[in-house]
Design a protein around this motif. Structure first.
Motif, PDB file in Angstrom:
ATOM      1  N   UNK A  18      70.889  24.858  10.508  1.00 36.62           N
ATOM      2  CA  UNK A  18      72.156  23.978  10.944  1.00 36.62           C
ATOM      3  C   UNK A  18      72.749  24.751  12.069  1.00 36.62           C
ATOM      4  N   UNK A  19      72.790  25.952  12.453  1.00 32.70           N
ATOM      5  CA  UNK A  19      73.187  26.849  13.411  1.00 32.70           C
ATOM      6  C   UNK A  19      72.147  26.205  14.598  1.00 32.70           C
ATOM      7  N   UNK A  20      71.174  26.024  14.364  1.00 34.13           N
ATOM      8  CA  UNK A  20      70.288  25.609  15.411  1.00 34.13           C
ATOM      9  C   UNK A  20      70.739  24.299  16.075  1.00 34.13           C
ATOM     10  N   UNK A  21      70.975  23.567  14.980  1.00 33.46           N
ATOM     11  CA  UNK A  21      71.593  22.020  15.799  1.00 33.46           C
ATOM     12  C   UNK A  21      72.917  22.263  16.301  1.00 33.46           C
ATOM     13  N   UNK A  22      73.766  22.950  15.694  1.00 36.18           N
ATOM     14  CA  UNK A  22      75.195  23.202  16.324  1.00 36.18           C
ATOM     15  C   UNK A  22      75.092  23.799  17.723  1.00 36.18           C
ATOM     16  N   UNK A  23      74.169  24.854  17.781  1.00 35.71           N
ATOM     17  CA  UNK A  23      73.881  25.491  19.251  1.00 35.71           C
ATOM     18  C   UNK A  23      73.205  24.411  20.322  1.00 35.71           C
ATOM     19  N   UNK A  24      72.594  23.662  19.824  1.00 32.68           N
ATOM     20  CA  UNK A  24      71.820  22.403  20.571  1.00 32.68           C
ATOM     21  C   UNK A  24      72.520  21.357  21.146  1.00 32.68           C
ATOM     22  N   UNK A  25      73.733  21.233  20.218  1.00 35.40           N
ATOM     23  CA  UNK A  25      74.409  19.894  20.574  1.00 35.40           C
ATOM     24  C   UNK A  25      75.987  20.161  20.734  1.00 35.40           C
ATOM     25  N   UNK A  26      76.552  21.439  20.420  1.00 36.51           N
ATOM     26  CA  UNK A  26      78.013  21.578  20.640  1.00 36.51           C
ATOM     27  C   UNK A  26      78.520  21.344  22.136  1.00 36.51           C
ATOM     28  N   UNK A  27      77.660  21.631  23.201  1.00 29.45           N
ATOM     29  CA  UNK A  27      78.289  21.376  24.479  1.00 29.45           C
ATOM     30  C   UNK A  27      78.251  19.872  24.795  1.00 29.45           C
ATOM     31  N   UNK A  28      77.178  19.074  24.149  1.00 26.63           N
ATOM     32  CA  UNK A  28      77.170  17.758  24.272  1.00 26.63           C
ATOM     33  C   UNK A  28      78.320  17.098  23.693  1.00 26.63           C
ATOM     34  N   UNK A  29      78.621  17.453  22.380  1.00 26.86           N
ATOM     35  CA  UNK A  29      79.936  16.945  21.506  1.00 26.86           C
ATOM     36  C   UNK A  29      81.064  17.357  22.098  1.00 26.86           C
ATOM     37  N   UNK A  30      81.271  18.592  22.611  1.00 30.06           N
ATOM     38  CA  UNK A  30      82.493  18.893  23.239  1.00 30.06           C
ATOM     39  C   UNK A  30      82.878  18.257  24.372  1.00 30.06           C
ATOM     40  N   UNK A  31      81.730  18.013  25.410  1.00 28.32           N
ATOM     41  CA  UNK A  31      81.969  17.094  26.512  1.00 28.32           C
ATOM     42  C   UNK A  31      82.323  15.695  26.485  1.00 28.32           C
ATOM     43  N   UNK A  32      81.636  15.335  25.241  1.00 24.68           N
ATOM     44  CA  UNK A  32      81.928  13.874  24.818  1.00 24.68           C
ATOM     45  C   UNK A  32      83.451  13.749  24.201  1.00 24.68           C
ATOM     46  N   UNK A  69      71.982  11.223  18.689  1.00 24.24           N
ATOM     47  CA  UNK A  69      72.848   9.993  18.449  1.00 24.24           C
ATOM     48  C   UNK A  69      73.715   9.990  17.311  1.00 24.24           C
ATOM     49  N   UNK A  70      73.073  10.595  16.350  1.00 20.59           N
ATOM     50  CA  UNK A  70      73.696  10.721  15.077  1.00 20.59           C
ATOM     51  C   UNK A  70      74.856  11.444  14.954  1.00 20.59           C
ATOM     52  N   UNK A  71      74.612  12.496  15.648  1.00 23.94           N
ATOM     53  CA  UNK A  71      75.927  13.638  15.736  1.00 23.94           C
ATOM     54  C   UNK A  71      76.909  12.931  16.688  1.00 23.94           C
ATOM     55  N   UNK A  72      76.366  12.231  17.685  1.00 24.60           N
ATOM     56  CA  UNK A  72      77.605  11.654  18.679  1.00 24.60           C
ATOM     57  C   UNK A  72      78.347  10.392  17.970  1.00 24.60           C
ATOM     58  N   UNK A  73      77.516   9.618  17.034  1.00 21.41           N
ATOM     59  CA  UNK A  73      78.235   8.708  16.492  1.00 21.41           C
ATOM     60  C   UNK A  73      79.357   9.490  15.134  1.00 21.41           C
TER      61      UNK A  73
END
Length: 185
Positions: A18-32, A69-73
């Motif tokens: 899960x840490x891999x997913x967090x590190x991969x997408x935290x910037x995109x989610x924060x920016x959004x 897209x799942x995380x962004x949703x």
């Protein structure tokens, strides 16, 4: 490790995956989140809540689908829920100016003015239109990913984007330089 492997491992309870997913997408989610709220503290809170929700719901995630897209949703739902609870206004663009020693001051001033005009124009959009514009153009999601993130049909997203862009174009033309916004005569 790729996203599909990480999801499968997460579904088995692997927190490191899960840490891999967090590190991969935290910037995109924060920016959004920041584009939707205009507030750094709220954005961080929303991202943390979204990742907690994702961890809780990872077992229900259907492998083979893209994770972004799942995380962004999840994030968008988190922001919208909190906005309803707190009545937080939309501020979809950063109004702070990055400190830069390079560049022409006139160009910097022009850039700041253009960003402010765009920000004002976006705030005139409905919440639905503002959300699709933010996800498509500022978070870098494709139309199918925006549709997936919002749980809507692609045609609905395309229609909302079209109407939003028409509205923004009119707003920006009306507020452009020389259209009454200048103090000079």
């Amino acid at each position: 490790m790729n996203d599909a492997d990480a999801v499968l491992r997460c579904q088995d309870g692997d927190r490191e995956a899960f840490r891999h997913l967090v590190e991969s997408y935290e910037d995109v989610l924060y920016g959004t989140a920041y584009l939707m709220t205009g507030n750094t503290d709220l954005s961080e809170e929303h991202v943390q809540e979204a990742f907690l929700s994702a961890w809780r719901g990872i077992k229900g995630f259907r492998t083979g689908y893209p994770v972004k897209p799942w995380l962004v949703r999840i994030l968008v739902n988190t922001v919208m829920t909190q906005r309803r609870r707190r009545s937080v206004p939309i501020d979809p663009l950063d109004t702070a100016v990055a400190q830069s020693s390079a560049g022409d001051p006139a160009e910097l001033a022009e850039s700041i003015e253009a960003r402010q005009r765009v920000r004002r124009a976006i705030t005139t959009l409905s919440e639905d239109h503002s959300t699709v514009v933010t996800l498509r153009f500022f978070s870098g999601l494709t139309v199918p990913q925006v549709a997936q993130a919002l749980g809507m049909r692609e045609g609905t997203i395309k229609s909302r984007l079209h109407r939003a862009l028409q509205h923004l174009r009119r707003e920006l033309e009306d507020s452009g330089p020389g259209n009454g916004d200048s103090d000079e005569q």
